[in-house]
Design a protein around this motif. Structure first.
Motif, mmCIF file in Angstrom:
data_model
loop_
_atom_site.group_PDB
_atom_site.id
_atom_site.type_symbol
_atom_site.label_atom_id
_atom_site.label_comp_id
_atom_site.label_asym_id
_atom_site.label_seq_id
_atom_site.Cartn_x
_atom_site.Cartn_y
_atom_site.Cartn_z
ATOM 1 N N GLU A 179 0.842 -1.193 0.000
ATOM 2 C CA GLU A 179 0.000 0.000 0.000
ATOM 3 C C GLU A 179 0.879 1.244 0.000
ATOM 4 O O GLU A 179 1.811 1.362 0.802
ATOM 5 C CB GLU A 179 -0.882 0.007 1.243
ATOM 6 N N LYS A 180 0.604 2.186 -0.901
ATOM 7 C CA LYS A 180 1.355 3.431 -0.889
ATOM 8 C C LYS A 180 0.550 4.515 -0.177
ATOM 9 O O LYS A 180 -0.674 4.417 -0.031
ATOM 10 C CB LYS A 180 1.698 3.871 -2.308
ATOM 11 N N TYR A 181 1.248 5.562 0.249
ATOM 12 C CA TYR A 181 0.635 6.685 0.930
ATOM 13 C C TYR A 181 0.417 7.836 -0.041
ATOM 14 O O TYR A 181 1.156 7.991 -1.020
ATOM 15 C CB TYR A 181 1.517 7.153 2.090
ATOM 16 N N VAL A 182 -0.607 8.664 0.247
ATOM 17 C CA VAL A 182 -0.900 9.845 -0.549
ATOM 18 C C VAL A 182 -1.124 11.021 0.394
ATOM 19 O O VAL A 182 -1.349 10.852 1.597
ATOM 20 C CB VAL A 182 -2.145 9.644 -1.439
ATOM 21 N N PRO A 204 0.551 23.191 7.470
ATOM 22 C CA PRO A 204 0.341 22.547 8.777
ATOM 23 C C PRO A 204 -0.068 21.084 8.561
ATOM 24 O O PRO A 204 -0.863 20.777 7.681
ATOM 25 C CB PRO A 204 -0.784 23.371 9.401
ATOM 26 N N ARG A 205 0.487 20.197 9.350
ATOM 27 C CA ARG A 205 0.328 18.759 9.105
ATOM 28 C C ARG A 205 -0.170 18.057 10.361
ATOM 29 O O ARG A 205 0.221 18.394 11.481
ATOM 30 C CB ARG A 205 1.676 18.174 8.667
ATOM 31 N N LEU A 250 -4.957 22.344 6.424
ATOM 32 C CA LEU A 250 -4.332 21.200 7.078
ATOM 33 C C LEU A 250 -4.158 20.044 6.098
ATOM 34 O O LEU A 250 -5.034 19.771 5.275
ATOM 35 C CB LEU A 250 -5.208 20.754 8.247
ATOM 36 N N ILE A 251 -3.027 19.328 6.171
ATOM 37 C CA ILE A 251 -2.772 18.178 5.307
ATOM 38 C C ILE A 251 -2.420 16.965 6.152
ATOM 39 O O ILE A 251 -2.071 17.076 7.328
ATOM 40 C CB ILE A 251 -1.634 18.446 4.295
ATOM 41 N N ALA A 252 -2.510 15.798 5.532
ATOM 42 C CA ALA A 252 -2.106 14.546 6.181
ATOM 43 C C ALA A 252 -1.620 13.590 5.108
ATOM 44 O O ALA A 252 -1.975 13.724 3.927
ATOM 45 C CB ALA A 252 -3.267 13.936 6.966
ATOM 46 N N ALA A 253 -0.805 12.628 5.501
ATOM 47 C CA ALA A 253 -0.370 11.557 4.600
ATOM 48 C C ALA A 253 -0.956 10.256 5.125
ATOM 49 O O ALA A 253 -0.688 9.862 6.267
ATOM 50 C CB ALA A 253 1.159 11.485 4.551
ATOM 51 N N ILE A 254 -1.760 9.588 4.287
ATOM 52 C CA ILE A 254 -2.469 8.392 4.721
ATOM 53 C C ILE A 254 -2.423 7.342 3.621
ATOM 54 O O ILE A 254 -2.113 7.653 2.467
ATOM 55 C CB ILE A 254 -3.931 8.710 5.080
ATOM 56 N N PRO A 255 -2.725 6.073 3.925
ATOM 57 C CA PRO A 255 -2.774 5.040 2.881
ATOM 58 C C PRO A 255 -3.767 5.378 1.780
ATOM 59 O O PRO A 255 -4.848 5.920 2.036
ATOM 60 C CB PRO A 255 -3.182 3.780 3.658
#
Length: 388
Positions: A179-182, A204-205, A250-255
């Motif tokens: 699984e890669k993250y985006v 901001p993360r 706001l951002i996030a890195a998730i599967p």
């Protein structure tokens, strides 16, 4: 003169160790506890102690030393355990070919260690598959904790664990997916679909503490110069959608699988990470303990097959509908249903809603999420703002 020599030495210890003593040895080694070993073997702690005393005498070694953290094996015990365990598993599987493990009649409890996402994404399909074949069996989901999962598998407190962690220990493992993250952001944000490294660095993360792939994300972050720490850490993935919607910067890195599920029901967009990150590789680990090998074989096969073929359903972390305020719906007046018309609805407690028949109206909060089973009565709580 003929002199005959007779070997009067005692028989070797190995020749005199019976199967029950080997079972006791393996149980103590796997549980590091006389009490727990007795519970597994359905005997008293006193009986386990007596068997251990016989083993110590026959093998001329203390085998296990009592410490503050349980029974610590000696070097000889470490050397004997792999062969003893393999022999017991071979015997148990041979006996089960005669008596057989029948999932249709089994009332066994199977334990599976899963992360929050694993429980949400796979457990519905896993339970259905297990219940179809073993309707009387029980399933217990154990929280996947990176600090304790090795110990749980080693002691047999869980049967299987699904994790991207590279676990230390003699565990059988089966790869199931990569699984890669985006990067994800609210649809009203400006950068998620084509985010640059500079945008990722300055935005901001938020991170998720329970993310079992966090170690790989952190490793990728360490390769980025001058990357500030995240301004927020939350415990659960389910917190992210409303948090991102309310805070468009706001951002996030998730599967990627999760992002795809959310995008179908939340105003969230996703795009490639602007840096290299190794995909997470998910594996199913089997416990190392010897008991009930046939049942473990069946359980492992069902879980592996289900996860590999069913995919993960992360849309369950979702709103009940999309966020835009204009939606095709119908108005109920008394017992009569008017013609369907596009409406822009506004509620005193809610942002938008949809009414399809005479049942109460499903509504959404201001951030687009839907409170579980929260309903507003059409005429009391909804005002018609525009009809077009």
């Amino acid at each position: 003169m003929i002199i005959a020599y007779r070997d009067i030495r005692p028989a070797t210890a190995e020749a005199r160790v019976d199967l029950n003593l080997i079972k006791v040895f393996v149980a103590i080694y796997e549980t590091r506890s006389l009490t727990v070993a007795g519970e597994r073997l359905f005997v008293t702690q006193s009986a386990v102690s007596q068997s251990l005393a016989r083993l110590r005498e026959q093998l001329d070694d203390v085998l296990f030393e009592r410490t503050g953290r349980g029974m610590r094996p000696t070097p000889l015990a470490d050397a004997l355990f792999p062969s003893f365990r393999e022999a017991l598993m071979a015997i148990e599987r041979t006996l089960e070919t005669v008596h057989g493990f029948d999932p249709a009649t089994s009332e066994r409890t199977f334990r599976l260690a899963l992360s929050e996402l694993g429980e949400i994404g796979w457990m519905p399909a896993i339970f259905t598959a297990l219940h179809d074949e073993a309707p009387h069996a029980r399933v217990e989901v154990i929280h996947l904790d990176s600090g304790s999962v090795v110990d749980l598998l080693s002691r047999g407190n869980v049967d299987l664990a699904i994790t991207p962690l590279d676990l230390a220990g003699d565990f059988a493992r089966t790869p199931i997916k990569r699984e890669k993250y985006v990067a994800v952001q609210a649809a009203s944000g400006s950068a998620a679909q084509r985010m640059t490294l500079e945008q990722y660095r300055t935005a901001p993360r938020v991170t998720v503490a329970s993310d079992s792939g966090a170690h790989l994300l952190e490793a990728a972050h360490r390769q980025i110069d001058d990357l500030p720490d995240a301004i927020m850490s939350v415990q659960h993935f389910a917190t992210l959608p409303p948090l991102l919607v309310r805070n468009p910067d706001l951002i996030a890195a998730i599967p990627e699988t999760i992002a795809a599920g959310w995008a179908s029901s939340w105003p969230i967009t996703a795009g490639p990470l602007p840096f290299e990150m190794e995909p997470i590789a998910l594996d199913i680990y089997r416990r190392a303990t010897t008991q009930h090998a046939g049942a473990l074989d069946w359980f492992s096969d069902v879980v592996s097959r289900t996860v590999a073929t069913s995919g993960a359903d992360f849309e369950m972390i979702r709103g009940e509908g999309r966020h835009p305020a204009t939606r095709q719906c119908s108005i109920v007046v008394g017992k009569h249903l008017r013609r369907p018309v596009p409406l822009q609805l506004q509620a005193r407690r809610c942002h938008w809603g949809v009414q399809v028949d005479q049942r109460p109206l499903w509504v959404a909060n201001q951030d687009g999420s839907v409170p579980p089973r929260h309903r507003c009565r059409l005429l009391d709580d909804i005002e018609l703002v525009t009809e077009h």
